[in-house]
Design a protein around this motif. Structure first.
Motif, PDB file in Angstrom:
ATOM      1  N   HIS A 129      55.444 -40.489 -11.132  1.00 60.92           N
ATOM      2  CA  HIS A 129      55.872 -41.795 -11.661  1.00 60.92           C
ATOM      3  C   HIS A 129      54.915 -42.289 -12.746  1.00 60.92           C
ATOM      4  O   HIS A 129      55.360 -42.869 -13.743  1.00 60.92           O
ATOM      5  CB  HIS A 129      55.991 -42.833 -10.547  1.00 60.92           C
ATOM      6  N   ASP A 133      56.086 -43.041 -16.490  1.00 60.17           N
ATOM      7  CA  ASP A 133      55.819 -44.315 -17.165  1.00 60.17           C
ATOM      8  C   ASP A 133      55.183 -44.098 -18.536  1.00 60.17           C
ATOM      9  O   ASP A 133      55.515 -44.805 -19.500  1.00 60.17           O
ATOM     10  CB  ASP A 133      54.919 -45.213 -16.302  1.00 60.17           C
ATOM     11  N   LYS A 136      57.972 -42.947 -20.839  1.00 60.54           N
ATOM     12  CA  LYS A 136      58.795 -44.098 -21.227  1.00 60.54           C
ATOM     13  C   LYS A 136      58.097 -44.921 -22.296  1.00 60.54           C
ATOM     14  O   LYS A 136      58.717 -45.348 -23.276  1.00 60.54           O
ATOM     15  CB  LYS A 136      59.073 -45.004 -20.023  1.00 60.54           C
ATOM     16  N   SER A 150      63.597 -40.231 -19.262  1.00 61.14           N
ATOM     17  CA  SER A 150      62.180 -39.990 -18.944  1.00 61.14           C
ATOM     18  C   SER A 150      62.012 -39.291 -17.589  1.00 61.14           C
ATOM     19  O   SER A 150      61.099 -38.481 -17.414  1.00 61.14           O
ATOM     20  CB  SER A 150      61.385 -41.285 -18.985  1.00 61.14           C
TER      21      SER A 150
END
Length: 196
Positions: A129, A133, A136, A150
């Motif tokens: 994650h 991030d 993104k 993403s």
């Protein structure tokens, strides 16, 4: 006077043997008997160092996870444009994988059958994650393509990185940075909005 054979195993050397056996037999297929035979010590000697097989697993996957999460705290992962940070994290992830190959191999093979395995899978998701991030953010900054989701990009990126445990075999004088650079170029030359 006869001296008893001294146990020369330390928790670290025992862990190394355990990781090798877990990778060869699978965690579920490994018994304490297998570990004691591979280490050349009695089961009671193993219990002198650890509470059991699952503690060895936890120590092993922790070593791999600690190395990966440490990358996220390095200056190269914290400053600059998101694309530079995600490339840095990818490069360093490859380097950690290669430096801790048996430990990361074991981490990638856990399936969630025990409390420790479920914990390790959750930590892996947290790491994924964090990288998603960054991807993104890099897309939002205009440096990476926005037509590739993403989450998909993260899965593809880690599919490539994690596949190294299946085929890469270290050899004397191996230049790990060259392999890390190749992974970064292969992944990000395809994801960047411009490849100049």
């Amino acid at each position: 006077m006869t001296t008893a054979r001294r146990d020369t195993y330390t928790p670290e050397t025992l862990l190394s043997v355990a990781v090798q056996v877990f990778n060869e037999r699978g965690y579920d297929g490994t018994s304490m008997e297998h570990l004691s035979k591979a280490a050349g010590i009695s089961k009671s000697s193993i219990y002198h160092h650890v509470a059991g097989k699952e503690e060895l697993l936890r120590r092993a996957v922790s070593r791999a996870l600690d190395g990966l999460f440490a990358v996220l705290e390095e200056p190269g992962a914290l400053g600059g444009r998101a694309v530079e940070r995600v490339e840095y994290v990818t490069r360093r992830t490859v380097e950690v994988l290669l430096a801790e190959l048996p430990y990361v191999t074991l981490l990638l093979r856990v399936r969630g059958n025990t409390r420790t395995e479920r914990w390790a899978l959750e930590r892996r998701r947290e790491f994924d994650h964090a990288v998603a991030d960054l991807l993104k953010a890099a897309a939002a900054e205009g440096d990476l393509r926005t037509d590739v989701d993403s989450r998909l990009a993260t899965r593809l990126l880690f599919g490539m990185v994690n596949s190294l445990v299946e085929w890469y075999r270290p050899y004397p004088g191996a230049d790990h940075s060259q392999l890390a650079d190749a992974v970064v170029h292969m992944a990000f030359d395809g994801l960047r909005t411009n490849t100049t």
